[in-house]
Design an enzyme around this catalytic site. Structure first.
Site, PDB file in Angstrom:
ATOM      1  N   ASN A 136      11.762 -11.782   1.287  1.00 27.19           N
ATOM      2  CA  ASN A 136      10.369 -11.759   1.755  1.00 27.19           C
ATOM      3  C   ASN A 136      10.374 -11.781   3.289  1.00 27.19           C
ATOM      4  O   ASN A 136      10.044 -12.784   3.907  1.00 27.19           O
ATOM      5  CB  ASN A 136       9.597 -12.955   1.180  1.00 27.19           C
ATOM      6  CG  ASN A 136       8.110 -12.880   1.437  1.00 27.19           C
ATOM      7  OD1 ASN A 136       7.634 -12.035   2.190  1.00 27.19           O
ATOM      8  ND2 ASN A 136       7.371 -13.786   0.828  1.00 27.19           N
ATOM      9  N   TYR A 143       7.378 -17.532   9.689  1.00 28.30           N
ATOM     10  CA  TYR A 143       7.878 -18.886   9.964  1.00 28.30           C
ATOM     11  C   TYR A 143       8.743 -18.929  11.225  1.00 28.30           C
ATOM     12  O   TYR A 143       8.642 -19.874  12.010  1.00 28.30           O
ATOM     13  CB  TYR A 143       8.609 -19.445   8.746  1.00 28.30           C
ATOM     14  CG  TYR A 143       7.657 -19.682   7.605  1.00 28.30           C
ATOM     15  CD1 TYR A 143       6.580 -20.558   7.741  1.00 28.30           C
ATOM     16  CD2 TYR A 143       7.789 -19.002   6.401  1.00 28.30           C
ATOM     17  CE1 TYR A 143       5.678 -20.759   6.713  1.00 28.30           C
ATOM     18  CE2 TYR A 143       6.892 -19.197   5.366  1.00 28.30           C
ATOM     19  CZ  TYR A 143       5.840 -20.076   5.527  1.00 28.30           C
ATOM     20  OH  TYR A 143       4.940 -20.273   4.509  1.00 28.30           O
ATOM     21  N   LYS A 145       8.379 -17.019  13.820  1.00 29.37           N
ATOM     22  CA  LYS A 145       7.415 -16.916  14.920  1.00 29.37           C
ATOM     23  C   LYS A 145       6.788 -18.276  15.225  1.00 29.37           C
ATOM     24  O   LYS A 145       6.433 -18.572  16.365  1.00 29.37           O
ATOM     25  CB  LYS A 145       6.331 -15.897  14.544  1.00 29.37           C
ATOM     26  CG  LYS A 145       5.252 -15.693  15.594  1.00 29.37           C
ATOM     27  CD  LYS A 145       4.154 -14.774  15.094  1.00 29.37           C
ATOM     28  CE  LYS A 145       3.271 -15.593  14.203  1.00 29.37           C
ATOM     29  NZ  LYS A 145       1.983 -15.081  13.876  1.00 29.37           N
TER      30      LYS A 145
END
Length: 173
Positions: A136, A143, A145
């Protein structure tokens, strides 16, 4: 997009959480899994008894993102013994941030994530952690980022299929 409001979920929203969970999980993962595995997972994880049990656990909190009168996403966080794996009392687990595909890219996930950080800070947690499927990349980028780093991996059972989740965490304070 109209303003999105995040509110703490109650037992009155059990069906909303079930519906959101089923729809958003299917939207995100149905193409990558067999129909049988998907059906089994949805039945096991979003049935009334399971969601009612989760809602009644004092160490789990649900929040729903509302746009006008429509539920567009939700958040589930766990502390203490409700955490699915680590069970560190200085940590908060983000178990689910699920957003309808119609609202991807519209900052709903960010608002839910920020609510999780607010809860972690209110509870004086040292860090926030989560598991995200290795296939994914959109979620992994989200996350990263937001300052999460990989620290381990674990197996997630999707029906009969064993999948690898990347475990990520973000230190607070």
């Amino acid at each position: 997009m109209n303003q999105v409001i995040i509110s703490k979920a109650s037992f009155n929203e059990l069906e909303t959480i079930q519906q959101l969970g089923r729809e958003t999980f299917s939207e995100t993962f149905a193409q990558s899994n067999t129909a049988a595995d998907m059906k089994r997972y949805l039945e096991e994880n979003f049935n009334e008894h399971k969601v009612r049990t989760e809602l009644s656990n004092p160490d789990s909190i649900f929040f729903i993102a509302w746009e006008d009168e429509k539920a567009v996403g939700y958040l589930k966080v766990n502390s203490g013994n409700a955490q699915t794996e680590i069970q560190d009392h200085t940590a908060l687990e983000i178990e689910r941030i699920y957003v309808r595909s119609s609202h991807h890219g519209k900052k709903v996930g960010q608002l839910l994530y920020e609510k999780a950080l607010e809860i972690a800070e209110d509870q004086n947690k040292s860090y926030v952690w989560l598991g995200v499927w290795e296939e994914n990349p959109r979620a992994i980028r989200f996350y990263e980022k937001n300052g999460f780093v990989t620290f381990d991996k674990h197996i997630f059972k999707m029906g009969n299929d064993e999948q690898t989740d990347i475990m990520m965490k973000k230190n607070l304070g």
